[in-house]
Write an enzyme that holds these catalytic residues in place. Sequence first.
Site, PDB file in Angstrom:
ATOM      1  N   ASP A  25     -11.956  33.385 -48.709  1.00 57.13           N
ATOM      2  CA  ASP A  25     -10.604  32.852 -48.497  1.00 57.13           C
ATOM      3  C   ASP A  25     -10.374  31.539 -49.244  1.00 57.13           C
ATOM      4  O   ASP A  25     -11.242  30.679 -49.310  1.00 57.13           O
ATOM      5  CB  ASP A  25     -10.368  32.610 -47.007  1.00 57.13           C
ATOM      6  CG  ASP A  25     -10.241  33.922 -46.251  1.00 57.13           C
ATOM      7  OD1 ASP A  25     -10.579  34.971 -46.823  1.00 57.13           O
ATOM      8  OD2 ASP A  25      -9.806  33.879 -45.091  1.00 57.13           O
TER       9      ASP A  25
ATOM     10  N   ASP B 110      -8.650  44.935 -44.593  1.00 58.37           N
ATOM     11  CA  ASP B 110      -9.586  43.809 -44.597  1.00 58.37           C
ATOM     12  C   ASP B 110     -10.894  44.174 -43.888  1.00 58.37           C
ATOM     13  O   ASP B 110     -10.914  44.452 -42.686  1.00 58.37           O
ATOM     14  CB  ASP B 110      -8.873  42.638 -43.884  1.00 58.37           C
ATOM     15  CG  ASP B 110      -9.582  41.321 -44.069  1.00 58.37           C
ATOM     16  OD1 ASP B 110     -10.670  41.304 -44.659  1.00 58.37           O
ATOM     17  OD2 ASP B 110      -9.030  40.309 -43.610  1.00 58.37           O
TER      18      ASP B 110
ATOM     19  N   GLY C  15     -14.818  40.696 -52.651  1.00 56.25           N
ATOM     20  CA  GLY C  15     -15.537  40.883 -53.920  1.00 56.25           C
ATOM     21  C   GLY C  15     -16.885  41.560 -53.787  1.00 56.25           C
ATOM     22  O   GLY C  15     -17.609  41.694 -54.781  1.00 56.25           O
TER      23      GLY C  15
HETATM   24  C1  GLA Z   1      -9.661  37.387 -43.721  1.00 53.25           C
HETATM   25  C2  GLA Z   1      -8.836  37.517 -44.999  1.00 53.25           C
HETATM   26  C3  GLA Z   1      -7.628  36.616 -44.926  1.00 53.25           C
HETATM   27  C4  GLA Z   1      -6.796  36.984 -43.714  1.00 53.25           C
HETATM   28  C5  GLA Z   1      -7.642  36.901 -42.458  1.00 53.25           C
HETATM   29  C6  GLA Z   1      -6.910  37.451 -41.237  1.00 53.25           C
HETATM   30  O1  GLA Z   1     -10.205  36.113 -43.592  1.00 53.25           O
HETATM   31  O2  GLA Z   1      -9.623  37.218 -46.105  1.00 53.25           O
HETATM   32  O3  GLA Z   1      -6.851  36.724 -46.098  1.00 53.25           O
HETATM   33  O4  GLA Z   1      -6.257  38.255 -43.890  1.00 53.25           O
HETATM   34  O5  GLA Z   1      -8.846  37.655 -42.593  1.00 53.25           O
HETATM   35  O6  GLA Z   1      -7.668  37.372 -40.087  1.00 53.25           O
END
Ligand code: GLA
Length: 745
Positions: free
Chosen positions: A560, A497, A539
């Site tokens: 998210d 991430d 993306g």
């Molecule tokens: C980002 C990701 C989420 C999750 C959080 C964890 O927001 O997009 O899916 O993994 O981090 O902190």
Amino acid sequence: MKFIFTLIILLLFSWSEVVASTVNLEKGWKFKAGDNLTWAKPDVDDSKWESISTGQSWESQGHENYDGFGWYRIRMVIPSSLKESAYLKDSLQFILGKVDDDDQFYLNGVFIGQNNSKHQTSDSAFRNGNGFYLPERKYTISTNHPDILWDKENIIAVRIFDQGGGGGMYAGIPSISMADISQYLVIDKRADFYKFEGNYIKKTFVVRNTSNVVLNGNLSIAVKLEESRKEISIADSDIDLKSGEIKEFPVSFDVSNEPTKVQFTFKHRDSNLIINDVDESPYILTPKLSETPAINGARVVGVRPNKIFLFTIPATGLCPITFDAKGLPDGLILDKKTGIITGKVAKQGEYKVTLTAKNIKGEASNILTIKVGTQIMLTPPMGWNSWNCWGLSVDEEKVLQSAKIFKEKGLINHGWTYINIDDGWQAGRNADGEIVPNKNFTHVRTLSDSLHQMGLKFGIYSSPGPLTCGGYTGSYRHEIQDAKTYAKWGVDYLKYDWCSYATIAKDRSLPELMKPYLLMNKGLMQNDRDIVYSLCQYGMGDVWKWGAGIGGNLWRTTGDIGDMWEALSAIGFSQTQNADYAGPGHWNDPDMLTVGWVGWGPNLHPSRLTANEQYTHISLWCLLSAPLLIGCDVSRLDDFTLNLLTNDEVIAIDQDPLGKQAIPVYKSGNIQIWLKELEDGSKAIGIFNLGADPEKVTVHLSDLGFKGVHTIRDIWQQKDIGEFKGTYETTVSNHGVKFLKLTAK
Ligand code: GLA
């Protein structure tokens, strides 16, 4: 003439009524980017501030890519006639519409209130929480408030903090009005949740009088079945609620297999005002499982040569079931009792294995193609991830419990395989620089061994930056070492991430976007086990165009998701430009599922998506060939959520070996039809209704490319509806779907 005159009088009368009950604040707003608390003050000279519309983000009005603070101001008269003409005279409400992300509201320089995740006023806390840009902002104050200047000019100032993406007052029409009875007679639909008891479904609604006066009238509650048009009256009673008083209305009715609504009508005796409200109840479409065996889930699976292979034959039917697998390549063995196939295959190739599941009721068999080569993840991953439920409060027990429930509730028998820990497991690094879990995880290898013994797979999470989004240790400068540690722990899946890598990347050019992901891929490829590589960078840089090229098996395509229709529909129905890039081994990821009990933290709630919206969620994700990662607390799976997650014909659409992603083939008004080509030549379509009311739809089959007679099968109900040529008519519920499979005769 007399008639026309009367009409004009009536129109004038009703117009003055409209004017008197609402002050429309759609026009006249001024904007300035930046932050200065004195901008709340009435005497600030905002004449040079730019004019701005509140119907769209500031990005689309000349502030492209601007994140951070911005202020909106408007001057308006608050007429005392608002109060005089109202039935209830105690509160004035300021409606701002939707704000992205957080806002503080000032009237004539006085702080009135704010909406943000922490509900604090300090700037450091002025940050948003999940999906916080979605609710409409409404500030209600007493009509006695000393800072309201009746019949004079007032100044509203709104301070906004945008954390990323679109920013500002972006939707809805701002206005001022008096709070009326509908604001005070609250029909609380979330005080309780639907519970299944045998064939019954039960829920208690709470009606609350939050006004300062007695509210009396008649409340009727009826359950309406949308398709069969049946109506069951539940209650029809006079109520007399004192200020602050509440009354409970337990409701219980048969579980149905069609969209079902609980409708409330309250008639206020003194003002004749009618309040209508509706709650949508869960309904179950998935038929009961048969006792005779069936083999479900993926029909093709990929593994690299000499890498650890683990596959559990997903089979339903009366237990015990015994398994057989004919044609397994050298190196693989089957445990006939559990259906777990393990081992390593040295030789590249495509192996057609005949799987059999047998019990006292009968036998089922299926061909599983095992492709030993360079590609893994030949169908979208299916599993569970801790984020949408537990957020940063995830711990080992919750992870292990989810795995056990996958077995106990039989999710594994439908192909659900991965158990993935998201953010919040890391403590830091030891003296050797090796990442170590925090106190919520005793021994990661032991945990992963337990999952593997159950026939499940184990996933973990990190960031290429120094810190994860949740502020935990990321892999920055330890990428190869972390990849090795994951292999040592038996990890099968990594979600990687972007998060704080934003502070490391020089810019957002493609080489900079790819760099950290290439590096981790290098580490993963050196391991003795396949690790599914899930890129998470929302993306950026059209990741679908290059994600597969740098080793990604899936990549997030958006920010998210949240458990609200706005978030779900905005994400789900925008997955179009990436469609060509999905296929076996590499998938677009529109984020995890938000059905069941979710919460992103220790406190969970039932998904705020209605039953229709949850059917839409699962159907659309399957059409999109999206990864299916359950995001809820599986220990609280009820009959409805289980029905959503264990329908094998629905799952088969997601897991179809052709691996095509659906595309929209028809859009008109609220109706959209998405079509996915399937391996056997048939096609799955979703007829979606994005509107707030049920709609009749006539599908012109030939316009969608269906020539001649086709058998139409209802995928959720697993039954053929009939043979059709030319047109097919149906009704699609509000925010709902008809999920169909069409096969040429
Ligand atoms: C980002 C990701 C989420 C999750 C959080 C964890 O927001 O997009 O899916 O993994 O981090 O902190």
